[in-house]
Design an enzyme around this catalytic site. Structure first.
Site, PDB file in Angstrom:
ATOM      1  CB  ALA A  32     -11.164  14.979  21.122  1.00 47.03           C
ATOM      2  CG  HIS A  37      -7.067  16.980  14.965  1.00 45.99           C
ATOM      3  ND1 HIS A  37      -8.208  16.456  15.515  1.00 45.99           N
ATOM      4  CD2 HIS A  37      -6.954  18.243  15.450  1.00 45.99           C
ATOM      5  CE1 HIS A  37      -8.766  17.358  16.313  1.00 45.99           C
ATOM      6  NE2 HIS A  37      -8.036  18.452  16.280  1.00 45.99           N
ATOM      7  CD  GLN A  61      -8.040  27.500  22.691  1.00 48.29           C
ATOM      8  OE1 GLN A  61      -6.816  27.573  22.681  1.00 48.29           O
ATOM      9  NE2 GLN A  61      -8.724  27.003  21.656  1.00 48.29           N
ATOM     10  CB  SER A 193     -12.778  17.706  19.243  1.00 46.62           C
ATOM     11  OG  SER A 193     -11.536  17.689  18.581  1.00 46.62           O
ATOM     12  NE  ARG A 194     -16.536  23.272  21.391  1.00 42.29           N
ATOM     13  CZ  ARG A 194     -15.379  23.857  21.082  1.00 42.29           C
ATOM     14  NH1 ARG A 194     -14.868  23.713  19.883  1.00 42.29           N
ATOM     15  NH2 ARG A 194     -14.743  24.590  21.981  1.00 42.29           N
TER      16      ARG A 194
HETATM   17  P1  AMP Z   1      -8.332  21.758  17.817  1.00 41.54           P
HETATM   18  O1  AMP Z   1      -7.872  20.439  18.365  1.00 41.54           O
HETATM   19  O2  AMP Z   1      -9.808  21.865  17.680  1.00 41.54           O
HETATM   20  O3  AMP Z   1      -7.706  22.934  18.526  1.00 41.54           O
HETATM   21  O4  AMP Z   1      -7.787  21.814  16.333  1.00 41.54           O
HETATM   22  C1  AMP Z   1      -6.412  21.692  16.063  1.00 41.54           C
HETATM   23  C2  AMP Z   1      -6.178  22.069  14.635  1.00 41.54           C
HETATM   24  O5  AMP Z   1      -6.912  21.196  13.780  1.00 41.54           O
HETATM   25  C3  AMP Z   1      -6.642  23.498  14.312  1.00 41.54           C
HETATM   26  O6  AMP Z   1      -5.687  24.108  13.461  1.00 41.54           O
HETATM   27  C4  AMP Z   1      -7.944  23.267  13.604  1.00 41.54           C
HETATM   28  O7  AMP Z   1      -8.276  24.301  12.700  1.00 41.54           O
HETATM   29  C5  AMP Z   1      -7.645  21.973  12.861  1.00 41.54           C
HETATM   30  N1  AMP Z   1      -8.894  21.301  12.487  1.00 41.54           N
HETATM   31  C6  AMP Z   1      -9.955  21.058  13.285  1.00 41.54           C
HETATM   32  N2  AMP Z   1     -10.957  20.492  12.575  1.00 41.54           N
HETATM   33  C7  AMP Z   1     -10.506  20.378  11.301  1.00 41.54           C
HETATM   34  C8  AMP Z   1     -11.084  19.883  10.088  1.00 41.54           C
HETATM   35  N3  AMP Z   1     -12.311  19.387  10.040  1.00 41.54           N
HETATM   36  N4  AMP Z   1     -10.326  19.914   8.958  1.00 41.54           N
HETATM   37  C9  AMP Z   1      -9.064  20.432   8.986  1.00 41.54           C
HETATM   38  N5  AMP Z   1      -8.467  20.912  10.093  1.00 41.54           N
HETATM   39  C10 AMP Z   1      -9.187  20.895  11.240  1.00 41.54           C
END
Ligand code: AMP
Length: 297
Positions: A32, A37, A61, A193-194
């Site tokens: 997502a 990302h 998790q 993503s949420r």
């Molecule tokens: P996730 O897909 O939520 O597990 O996030 C994957 C990576 O993207 C993690 O290292 C998050 O901290 C990073 N991430 C998520 N949202 C953001 C954002 N708004 N800005 C920068 N990095 C992000």
């Protein structure tokens, strides 16, 4: 872009690149994908010969099964976007392919995330950081030596992952954990993503998390050093109908377990529910002596 369905193939691909002396940037994700990302990916592509990403919604998790089942899945769009942002390889996997040694997922041995998991997410999402380090350990072992890029938004997660990376050096796997700034919507809401599950009015309301942290930062700039006073300022700003606050905390990022009443350095952390969606955010209040980039291992 090479698309690989399981970690075994990804490991072979990464080892082949490493043997040719090419440096690797790695961005672990749960899909997502959004501009947050992509910022990590662009930096990974810029600072390394090659970059790769993983997409795996890690059941280990999620302490809330409803959160897991509602987690958005935009795989086709994600693959196109990764390719457009300079990704050379993306891999996926399943619990069975990440943990081939167990025949039952219940038997997966969870790793201890260490002392930095105390409090905040560690308290409010029991088992969450254990689940994160358990899968990130497998992701890091899959990719091998690399620079791994994490978002500041999930600050405590990144700290715990940095400890994991330090421990992996004992197995001759060398990972630099690089923490990158949070990418935000125009109203300040940290991209997540949420957020796909938030209505327009929810998104407006949710920007209160950012505004509360800005208020805390201003208070710090005006000279307030009391942890309790700073936390009250952030919490008061967040107290709004429609927002269920889980925590509004201020910590010394360099002295995580400190109980000092007055802080030497400060970072604000908030977690709150809006329309049943759990959101988190964080912000450095002072000139963080531990700047995100200084976390490179
Ligand atoms: P996730 O897909 O939520 O597990 O996030 C994957 C990576 O993207 C993690 O290292 C998050 O901290 C990073 N991430 C998520 N949202 C953001 C954002 N708004 N800005 C920068 N990095 C992000």
């Amino acid at each position: 872009m090479v698309i690989l369905p399981d970690p075994g193939e990804a490991n072979t691909w990464c080892a082949r690149q490493g043997n040719q002396g090419l440096t690797m940037g790695f961005v672990p994700t749960m899909g997502a994908l959004h501009a947050g990302h992509f910022s990590l990916l662009q930096r990974a592509a810029r600072e390394n010969d090659l970059c790769c990403a993983s997409i795996f919604v890690n059941p280990l998790q999620f302490n809330d099964p409803n959160d897991l089942s509602a987690y958005p899945d935009t795989l086709e769009a994600d693959i196109v976007a990764l390719e457009n942002h300079g990704c050379d390889m993306v891999f996926r996997g399943t619990l069975s392919t990440f943990f081939p040694e167990v025949d039952d997922h219940e038997k997966i041995r969870k790793l201890d995330p260490g002392p930095l998991a105390h409090g905040l997410e560690g308290s409010f999402r029991p088992g969450h950081l254990e689940g994160v380090v358990t899968i990130v350990d497998r992701l890091f072992r899959t990719v091998g030596n690399c620079r791994a890029y994490f978002g500041e938004k999930d600050y405590q997660q990144a700290l715990v992952v940095r400890d994991l990376a330090d421990a992996l050096a004992e197995d001759n796997i060398f990972i630099s954990v690089i923490i990158c700034p949070t990418v935000r919507a125009r109203n300040g809401l940290a991209l997540s993503s949420r957020n796909l599950r938030l209505s327009d009015s929810d998104r407006n309301l949710s920007s209160a998390l950012f505004r509360a942290l800005v208020r805390g930062k201003h208070a710090w700039s005006s000279g307030i050093r009391s942890k309790e006073e700073l936390e009250t300022i952030v919490a008061d700003c967040l107290a709004k109908p429609g927002i269920r606050v889980e925590y509004a905390a201020v910590r010394d990022p360099e002295d995580w377990t400190s109980n000092a009443e007055d802080l030497m350095a400060a970072r604000g952390f908030v977690a709150a529910y809006v329309s049943g969606i759990r959101l988190i955010d964080t912000m450095a209040f002072g000139s963080d002596r531990m700047k995100p980039d200084s976390l490179q291992g």
